[in-house]
Design a protein around this motif. Sequence first.
Motif, PDB file in Angstrom:
ATOM      1  N   ALA A 122       0.835  -1.193   0.000  1.00  0.00           N
ATOM      2  CA  ALA A 122       0.000   0.000   0.000  1.00  0.00           C
ATOM      3  C   ALA A 122       0.878   1.254   0.000  1.00  0.00           C
ATOM      4  N   GLU A 123       0.499   2.224  -0.804  1.00  0.00           N
ATOM      5  CA  GLU A 123       1.266   3.456  -0.878  1.00  0.00           C
ATOM      6  C   GLU A 123       0.938   4.353   0.313  1.00  0.00           C
ATOM      7  N   THR A 159      -2.656   6.129   1.625  1.00  0.00           N
ATOM      8  CA  THR A 159      -3.838   5.388   1.183  1.00  0.00           C
ATOM      9  C   THR A 159      -4.958   5.556   2.193  1.00  0.00           C
ATOM     10  N   ALA A 204      -7.006   1.826  -6.760  1.00  0.00           N
ATOM     11  CA  ALA A 204      -7.202   2.583  -5.520  1.00  0.00           C
ATOM     12  C   ALA A 204      -7.860   1.706  -4.459  1.00  0.00           C
ATOM     13  N   ALA A 252      -5.383  -0.946  -3.263  1.00  0.00           N
ATOM     14  CA  ALA A 252      -4.407  -0.398  -2.317  1.00  0.00           C
ATOM     15  C   ALA A 252      -5.005  -0.307  -0.924  1.00  0.00           C
ATOM     16  N   GLN A 253      -6.288   0.052  -0.820  1.00  0.00           N
ATOM     17  CA  GLN A 253      -6.947   0.118   0.480  1.00  0.00           C
ATOM     18  C   GLN A 253      -7.036  -1.264   1.130  1.00  0.00           C
ATOM     19  N   ALA A 311      -3.610  -2.309   2.266  1.00  0.00           N
ATOM     20  CA  ALA A 311      -3.232  -1.547   3.455  1.00  0.00           C
ATOM     21  C   ALA A 311      -3.904  -2.115   4.698  1.00  0.00           C
TER      22      ALA A 311
END
Length: 591
Positions: A324-325, A328, A461, A464-465, A468
């Motif tokens: 994950a970036e 996020t 997106a 990524a969530q 995370a």
Amino acid sequence: MKGLNISLPGLAAIALLAIIPLLPVPPFVITLMDNIGLASLVAIGLVLLTGVGGLTSFGQAAFCGFGAYTTALLTTSYGLSPWLSLPVSLAVGAMCALPLGLITMRLSGHYLPLGTIAWGIALYYLFGQLDFLGRYDGITGIPPLEIAGHRFLDTTSMYYVIWTFVLLLAFGARNLLDSRVGRGIRALRGGSAAAEAFGVNTGRAKLTVFVFAGVAAALSGWLYAHLQRTVNPTPFGLNMGIEYLLMAVLGGAGHIWGAIFGAGIVLLLKELLQRYLPWLIGASGNFEAVFFGILLVAMLQFARDGLWSFVLRILPEKAPKPRAEDGTAPLAKREMPAHGSPLVTLDKARKQFGGLVAVNDVSFEIGAGEIIGLIGPNGAGKSTTFDLITGVTTLSGGQIRLSGRDAGVHRPGDVARQGVARTFQHAKIFPDMTALENAALGAHLRGNAGVMRSFLHTERAEEAQILAEADRQLERVGLAEARDRPAGDLPLGQLRILEIARALALDPNLLLLDEPAAGLRHGEKQQLADLLRKLRAEGVAILLVEHDMSFVMELVDRLVVLDFGTVIAEGDPHKVRNDPAVIAAYLGGVA
């Protein structure tokens, strides 16, 4: 190439593909490469269906026929443009795969491949019996593809069209597997119980991958029709269906690029065998089929991961690990119920297997923010009670209410949507997935991206969530360092903890833990107890099955004791521990 995530060997392979027609190679090489590309499309679909989804099909050649005959009929009889016939051909492939999938996916074991053989043979003969399809003579005079006045009349010009579609399908398939939907598909190989417990509709996942494979084969058939400019039933029989499956298995049934590799190996071998075997044997015949049969048996015995696994040892894939970036946005959290409010109520719940009563009129209630211990000797009905609550097993009598509402005949996914997560007596972890991917499966219901968004890579997106959240839960339970390790490499104790991380990724209000401390050392048990106390303070209810009485007694608010499926005691743990019936049935000298 960050978005496509292509390694340097991959870029070199694509560059080589692009320049092959520019090299001084004989025409038959281009023809062979065209055929490899067409077969690769079918094999990629089979990788998802068989290698990833665990569903064997010998009938994919029939779907090639659907794509080929659709465009042949539309372009010759109705004058439709070949490019306009493409979506229709794919739609016909999907619409034919849908009912066949609904029927075939109900089969299991050896009946599944036998079912695909049956309808593969039936469709082959159907193509040859229909007058409007030209019977066994087929359809001729199919127009070539055309772009801006340029007609793709020869094998060299069609080469680029075919391989463009191969690469697009390969990248799309890889995107699909690296997504929420893909994790659900990959979970099919590990059995349905764990996947369904976190909201994966395994029936829909099987049907999705079956239709995907059918559409990929229909695409191959569409291209074949405009390459050959004529269509008849011969290429769409059972023999080609077997060869397509061999390509997927030989290349590596779990690898997208292995499908292309396998298609190349099989078609190259077929070309060589057809040329030289009759000369070596001194007789003509379909001897390559015998060779391929022996090869398939040898592969299953000595290299079940396929030949692509050997390629990866030399040129390993160095794709970056999903992470994950920073920044996020977190997934939306569930609103927790008021402390003490009833989450699950069992009212004379009963489960009978023939003459065996596994759960006998069991009644108790689980309130928000409390830890309840469910104990008893082996065979007392504890795990069956878990299965009743989570919808794995249906009630024989009585009632179970979730949040005050009668659950009726409820499915595991419906229970998971209510915020009920669980672990299993025997850890049900997917060994080929990393610890992160296993944990991310727990958040399946917290995303909504479908097949098309995943295929086109537009759900990043949301993905990524989810990653995370999985990352956060792994760190929470102390498995952050194992995030990128295959779960099959973890010891039993860590597998138990990984199951808890996966359950927490659901954002539950009720956690059912079946022997979570089994295999843990003393210090790890203390860390687990601290985590469970913290969850209780956050309002999460916990129903705990555990045989370590010192662990249970220090942790739970109430105890429910089962013996032969019947509640023999319930209440304060210290009072229950001294109950003569509990001592006689379970605790014995330990008390």
